[in-house]
Write a protein that holds these residues in place. Structure first.
Motif, PDB file in Angstrom:
ATOM      1  N   LEU A   1       0.822  -1.216   0.000  1.00 52.73           N
ATOM      2  CA  LEU A   1       0.000   0.000   0.000  1.00 52.73           C
ATOM      3  C   LEU A   1       0.852   1.259   0.000  1.00 52.73           C
ATOM      4  O   LEU A   1       1.744   1.418   0.836  1.00 52.73           O
ATOM      5  CB  LEU A   1      -0.946   0.023   1.204  1.00 52.73           C
ATOM      6  CG  LEU A   1      -1.950   1.179   1.199  1.00 52.73           C
ATOM      7  CD1 LEU A   1      -2.915   1.054   0.033  1.00 52.73           C
ATOM      8  CD2 LEU A   1      -2.705   1.243   2.512  1.00 52.73           C
ATOM      9  N   ARG A   2       0.564   2.146  -0.949  1.00 47.33           N
ATOM     10  CA  ARG A   2       1.279   3.418  -1.059  1.00 47.33           C
ATOM     11  C   ARG A   2       0.352   4.617  -0.872  1.00 47.33           C
ATOM     12  O   ARG A   2       0.812   5.712  -0.577  1.00 47.33           O
ATOM     13  CB  ARG A   2       1.955   3.549  -2.434  1.00 47.33           C
ATOM     14  CG  ARG A   2       3.028   2.521  -2.692  1.00 47.33           C
ATOM     15  CD  ARG A   2       4.214   2.733  -1.756  1.00 47.33           C
ATOM     16  NE  ARG A   2       5.173   1.658  -1.817  1.00 47.33           N
ATOM     17  CZ  ARG A   2       5.246   0.646  -0.948  1.00 47.33           C
ATOM     18  NH1 ARG A   2       4.384   0.552   0.043  1.00 47.33           N
ATOM     19  NH2 ARG A   2       6.162  -0.274  -1.047  1.00 47.33           N
ATOM     20  N   GLU A   3      -0.972   4.398  -1.058  1.00 48.43           N
ATOM     21  CA  GLU A   3      -1.874   5.531  -1.007  1.00 48.43           C
ATOM     22  C   GLU A   3      -3.255   5.097  -0.522  1.00 48.43           C
ATOM     23  O   GLU A   3      -3.760   4.056  -0.930  1.00 48.43           O
ATOM     24  CB  GLU A   3      -1.971   6.143  -2.407  1.00 48.43           C
ATOM     25  CG  GLU A   3      -2.424   7.550  -2.458  1.00 48.43           C
ATOM     26  CD  GLU A   3      -2.004   8.214  -3.763  1.00 48.43           C
ATOM     27  OE1 GLU A   3      -1.992   9.453  -3.774  1.00 48.43           O
ATOM     28  OE2 GLU A   3      -1.713   7.528  -4.762  1.00 48.43           O
ATOM     29  N   TYR A   4      -3.831   5.909   0.369  1.00 47.12           N
ATOM     30  CA  TYR A   4      -5.158   5.658   0.926  1.00 47.12           C
ATOM     31  C   TYR A   4      -5.961   6.932   0.740  1.00 47.12           C
ATOM     32  O   TYR A   4      -5.519   8.027   1.123  1.00 47.12           O
ATOM     33  CB  TYR A   4      -5.026   5.302   2.404  1.00 47.12           C
ATOM     34  CG  TYR A   4      -6.312   4.913   3.098  1.00 47.12           C
ATOM     35  CD1 TYR A   4      -7.075   3.852   2.651  1.00 47.12           C
ATOM     36  CD2 TYR A   4      -6.739   5.599   4.228  1.00 47.12           C
ATOM     37  CE1 TYR A   4      -8.243   3.470   3.304  1.00 47.12           C
ATOM     38  CE2 TYR A   4      -7.906   5.225   4.894  1.00 47.12           C
ATOM     39  CZ  TYR A   4      -8.649   4.169   4.421  1.00 47.12           C
ATOM     40  OH  TYR A   4      -9.801   3.795   5.078  1.00 47.12           O
ATOM     41  N   VAL A   5      -7.147   6.809   0.141  1.00 43.16           N
ATOM     42  CA  VAL A   5      -7.941   7.972  -0.230  1.00 43.16           C
ATOM     43  C   VAL A   5      -9.340   7.856   0.378  1.00 43.16           C
ATOM     44  O   VAL A   5      -9.977   6.802   0.287  1.00 43.16           O
ATOM     45  CB  VAL A   5      -8.032   8.086  -1.770  1.00 43.16           C
ATOM     46  CG1 VAL A   5      -8.916   9.245  -2.179  1.00 43.16           C
ATOM     47  CG2 VAL A   5      -6.636   8.216  -2.377  1.00 43.16           C
ATOM     48  N   LEU A   6      -9.795   8.945   0.982  1.00 41.03           N
ATOM     49  CA  LEU A   6     -11.125   9.012   1.577  1.00 41.03           C
ATOM     50  C   LEU A   6     -11.945  10.054   0.821  1.00 41.03           C
ATOM     51  O   LEU A   6     -11.535  11.212   0.707  1.00 41.03           O
ATOM     52  CB  LEU A   6     -11.027   9.397   3.053  1.00 41.03           C
ATOM     53  CG  LEU A   6     -10.213   8.444   3.917  1.00 41.03           C
ATOM     54  CD1 LEU A   6     -10.023   9.025   5.320  1.00 41.03           C
ATOM     55  CD2 LEU A   6     -10.877   7.082   3.985  1.00 41.03           C
ATOM     56  N   VAL A   7     -13.098   9.633   0.308  1.00 40.86           N
ATOM     57  CA  VAL A   7     -13.957  10.494  -0.501  1.00 40.86           C
ATOM     58  C   VAL A   7     -15.235  10.784   0.278  1.00 40.86           C
ATOM     59  O   VAL A   7     -15.948   9.858   0.675  1.00 40.86           O
ATOM     60  CB  VAL A   7     -14.298   9.819  -1.852  1.00 40.86           C
ATOM     61  CG1 VAL A   7     -15.203  10.708  -2.690  1.00 40.86           C
ATOM     62  CG2 VAL A   7     -13.025   9.452  -2.608  1.00 40.86           C
TER      63      VAL A   7
END
Length: 142
Positions: A81-87
């Motif tokens: 995992l390199r990126e975690y995005v919350l929308v």
């Protein structure tokens, strides 16, 4: 088709990719002409990816606290995992956590339909207006 000597990636057209994928025992990801190999799935569920580089969560009032807390802690244990995005569903806002050197997570908060966001892990920039194109937000309460 051409190989990237530094990784498990191959460049090919969409037509080449579809033909390649039909004949492959291993499933691959295709993005902008790049085929990334060796995706790892659980044995009992080929839909459960074990080595994601990017995870995007759409927040809801019932799961937001869990998505920001315990779930993100578990996701951070994934070596890939390199990126975690919350929308957000409530207003035009996307929060991004990007893993930098020395296990430091960089936080970016992007708000407003006139803003753009870049997902570094997949080298993709897009506007929040595109993300929220078909969303009607509730009016702010006084």
């Amino acid at each position: 088709m051409s190989a990237n000597p530094r990784s498990n990636e191959f460049m090919m057209t969409e037509t080449e990719y579809l033909a390649f994928e039909r004949n492959s025992d291993i499933k691959h990801e295709y993005y902008r002409g790049v085929v990334c190999g060796d995706s790892m799935f659980t044995d009992d569920n080929p839909q459960a990816l074990l080595n994601p580089i990017l995870i995007i969560e759409v927040l809801s009032s019932s799961t937001e606290q869990f998505d920001r807390g315990a779930k993100f802690r578990k996701y951070r244990q994934l070596d890939s995992l390199r990126e975690y995005v919350l929308v957000s569903q409530e207003f035009a806002q996307i929060e991004r956590f990007y893993l930098k050197e020395n296990d430091i997570w960089e936080f970016t908060d992007t708000s407003g339909l006139d803003s753009n966001i870049t997902l570094k892990s997949i080298d993709c920039t897009f506007s929040l207006a595109d993300v929220y194109a078909n969303v009607v937000f509730e009016p702010d309460e006084p």
